[in-house]
Design a protein around this motif. Structure first.
Motif, PDB file in Angstrom:
ATOM      1  N   SER A 111       0.832  -1.208   0.000  1.00  0.00           N
ATOM      2  CA  SER A 111       0.000   0.000   0.000  1.00  0.00           C
ATOM      3  C   SER A 111       0.867   1.258   0.000  1.00  0.00           C
ATOM      4  O   SER A 111       0.558   2.237  -0.684  1.00  0.00           O
ATOM      5  N   ILE A 112       1.936   1.220   0.753  1.00  0.00           N
ATOM      6  CA  ILE A 112       2.843   2.376   0.815  1.00  0.00           C
ATOM      7  C   ILE A 112       3.531   2.590  -0.532  1.00  0.00           C
ATOM      8  O   ILE A 112       3.655   3.726  -1.011  1.00  0.00           O
ATOM      9  N   GLU A 113       3.953   1.496  -1.166  1.00  0.00           N
ATOM     10  CA  GLU A 113       4.597   1.609  -2.480  1.00  0.00           C
ATOM     11  C   GLU A 113       3.622   2.160  -3.517  1.00  0.00           C
ATOM     12  O   GLU A 113       3.995   2.967  -4.377  1.00  0.00           O
ATOM     13  N   GLU A 114       2.381   1.719  -3.441  1.00  0.00           N
ATOM     14  CA  GLU A 114       1.355   2.227  -4.357  1.00  0.00           C
ATOM     15  C   GLU A 114       1.142   3.716  -4.131  1.00  0.00           C
ATOM     16  O   GLU A 114       0.984   4.495  -5.071  1.00  0.00           O
ATOM     17  N   TRP A 115       1.148   4.127  -2.867  1.00  0.00           N
ATOM     18  CA  TRP A 115       0.995   5.543  -2.536  1.00  0.00           C
ATOM     19  C   TRP A 115       2.148   6.360  -3.116  1.00  0.00           C
ATOM     20  O   TRP A 115       1.945   7.401  -3.734  1.00  0.00           O
ATOM     21  N   LYS A 116       3.357   5.889  -2.940  1.00  0.00           N
ATOM     22  CA  LYS A 116       4.541   6.600  -3.427  1.00  0.00           C
ATOM     23  C   LYS A 116       4.515   6.743  -4.948  1.00  0.00           C
ATOM     24  O   LYS A 116       4.919   7.776  -5.499  1.00  0.00           O
ATOM     25  N   LYS A 117       4.013   5.718  -5.623  1.00  0.00           N
ATOM     26  CA  LYS A 117       3.943   5.761  -7.088  1.00  0.00           C
ATOM     27  C   LYS A 117       2.916   6.785  -7.562  1.00  0.00           C
ATOM     28  O   LYS A 117       3.171   7.529  -8.513  1.00  0.00           O
ATOM     29  N   ASN A 118       1.752   6.825  -6.903  1.00  0.00           N
ATOM     30  CA  ASN A 118       0.677   7.722  -7.329  1.00  0.00           C
ATOM     31  C   ASN A 118       0.799   9.135  -6.772  1.00  0.00           C
ATOM     32  O   ASN A 118       0.192  10.067  -7.311  1.00  0.00           O
ATOM     33  N   ASN A 119       1.548   9.290  -5.689  1.00  0.00           N
ATOM     34  CA  ASN A 119       1.637  10.596  -5.030  1.00  0.00           C
ATOM     35  C   ASN A 119       3.095  10.956  -4.742  1.00  0.00           C
ATOM     36  O   ASN A 119       3.495  11.083  -3.577  1.00  0.00           O
ATOM     37  N   ASP A 130      -5.061   5.903   8.092  1.00  0.00           N
ATOM     38  CA  ASP A 130      -6.285   5.231   7.654  1.00  0.00           C
ATOM     39  C   ASP A 130      -6.273   4.875   6.168  1.00  0.00           C
ATOM     40  O   ASP A 130      -7.057   4.035   5.735  1.00  0.00           O
ATOM     41  N   LEU A 131      -5.371   5.467   5.377  1.00  0.00           N
ATOM     42  CA  LEU A 131      -5.303   5.126   3.957  1.00  0.00           C
ATOM     43  C   LEU A 131      -4.560   3.823   3.693  1.00  0.00           C
ATOM     44  O   LEU A 131      -4.637   3.277   2.584  1.00  0.00           O
ATOM     45  N   ILE A 132      -3.869   3.304   4.692  1.00  0.00           N
ATOM     46  CA  ILE A 132      -3.140   2.047   4.496  1.00  0.00           C
ATOM     47  C   ILE A 132      -3.558   0.983   5.507  1.00  0.00           C
ATOM     48  O   ILE A 132      -2.923  -0.063   5.598  1.00  0.00           O
ATOM     49  N   THR A 133      -4.618   1.244   6.244  1.00  0.00           N
ATOM     50  CA  THR A 133      -5.112   0.252   7.202  1.00  0.00           C
ATOM     51  C   THR A 133      -6.548  -0.124   6.891  1.00  0.00           C
ATOM     52  O   THR A 133      -7.319   0.672   6.357  1.00  0.00           O
ATOM     53  N   ASN A 134      -6.885  -1.335   7.226  1.00  0.00           N
ATOM     54  CA  ASN A 134      -8.210  -1.889   7.005  1.00  0.00           C
ATOM     55  C   ASN A 134      -9.113  -1.558   8.198  1.00  0.00           C
ATOM     56  O   ASN A 134      -8.657  -1.575   9.335  1.00  0.00           O
ATOM     57  N   SER A 135     -10.373  -1.238   7.956  1.00  0.00           N
ATOM     58  CA  SER A 135     -11.296  -1.036   9.072  1.00  0.00           C
ATOM     59  C   SER A 135     -11.726  -2.397   9.617  1.00  0.00           C
ATOM     60  O   SER A 135     -11.495  -3.433   8.987  1.00  0.00           O
TER      61      SER A 135
END
Length: 202
Positions: A111-119, A130-135
């Motif tokens: 999830s963090i790698e995906e975030w770094k790629k898109n942002n 909360d953007l990288i954790t499941n509820s």
């Protein structure tokens, strides 16, 4: 003795009849009348909630429920929380992994790698948790206002909308604490993306 036996049998027969009649009455009351009454009252007083809190787009088409999140992958839209069940309502729940669980660590790293790629403009240190954790349910449709705001740069570049326009959309779609006391401010991702579509003329 025979007379006593007959009386006993008759009493037992009458008792069984009473039990059956009472059971039938309760089956009708609790299994039919009560559910129909509750459904009718709910439809009159809270029709939206009773029908699943459905959300429609500008064309009147149902696009989801405000109670269940959706997976948005297009980088032009706001993204919601991670869901280990892919937001399938019939599978509500999530893996109760400890922070040290290898699968949990792998998913978080992905999830963090995906975030770094898109942002690329937003450092991981500013990534809300909360953007990288499941509820707990895996269905949470909300993110924090901060989680929406850190996506503004990406969406602004891809849509041509200014950061100010996007921040105003976020503010307009932020729900406050319940009764001003309970919970935290939150943003429904589906509603926010529909508002974004409205600005983009979609």
């Amino acid at each position: 003795m025979k007379q006593s036996a007959k009386i006993g049998q008759e009493t037992a027969r009458l008792s069984l009849g009473v039990v059956i009649r009472i059971s039938l009455v309760f089956i009708v009351l609790c299994g039919i009348v009560y559910p129909l009454a509750c459904t009718g009252i709910a439809q009159v007083l809270f029709p939206g909630n009773a029908n699943g809190s459905l959300i429609e787009n500008i064309n009147g088409e149902v696009v989801g429920s405000e109670l269940i999140g959706q997976k948005f992958t297009d980088p032009k839209y706001f993204h919601g929380r991670v869901s280990s069940i892919d937001y399938k309502a019939e599978a509500s729940g999530s893996n109760n992994f400890a922070p040290s669980n290898p699968d949990m660590l792998k998913r978080t790293e992905e999830s963090i790698e995906e975030w770094k790629k898109n942002n690329p403009d937003v450092p991981v240190s500013q990534l809300p948790i909360d953007l990288i954790t499941n509820s707990g349910s895996g269905l949470d449709p909300h993110i924090t206002p901060e989680s929406a705001k850190v996506q503004v740069n990406r969406i602004s570049k891809l849509t041509g909308l200014s950061a100010d326009q996007l921040n105003k959309l976020i503010e307009a779609n932020t729900d406050g604490r319940d009764l001003g006391l309970f919970g935290e401010p939150r943003v429904n991702v589906l509603k926010l993306n529909l508002a974004l579509n409205g600005v983009l003329g979609k």
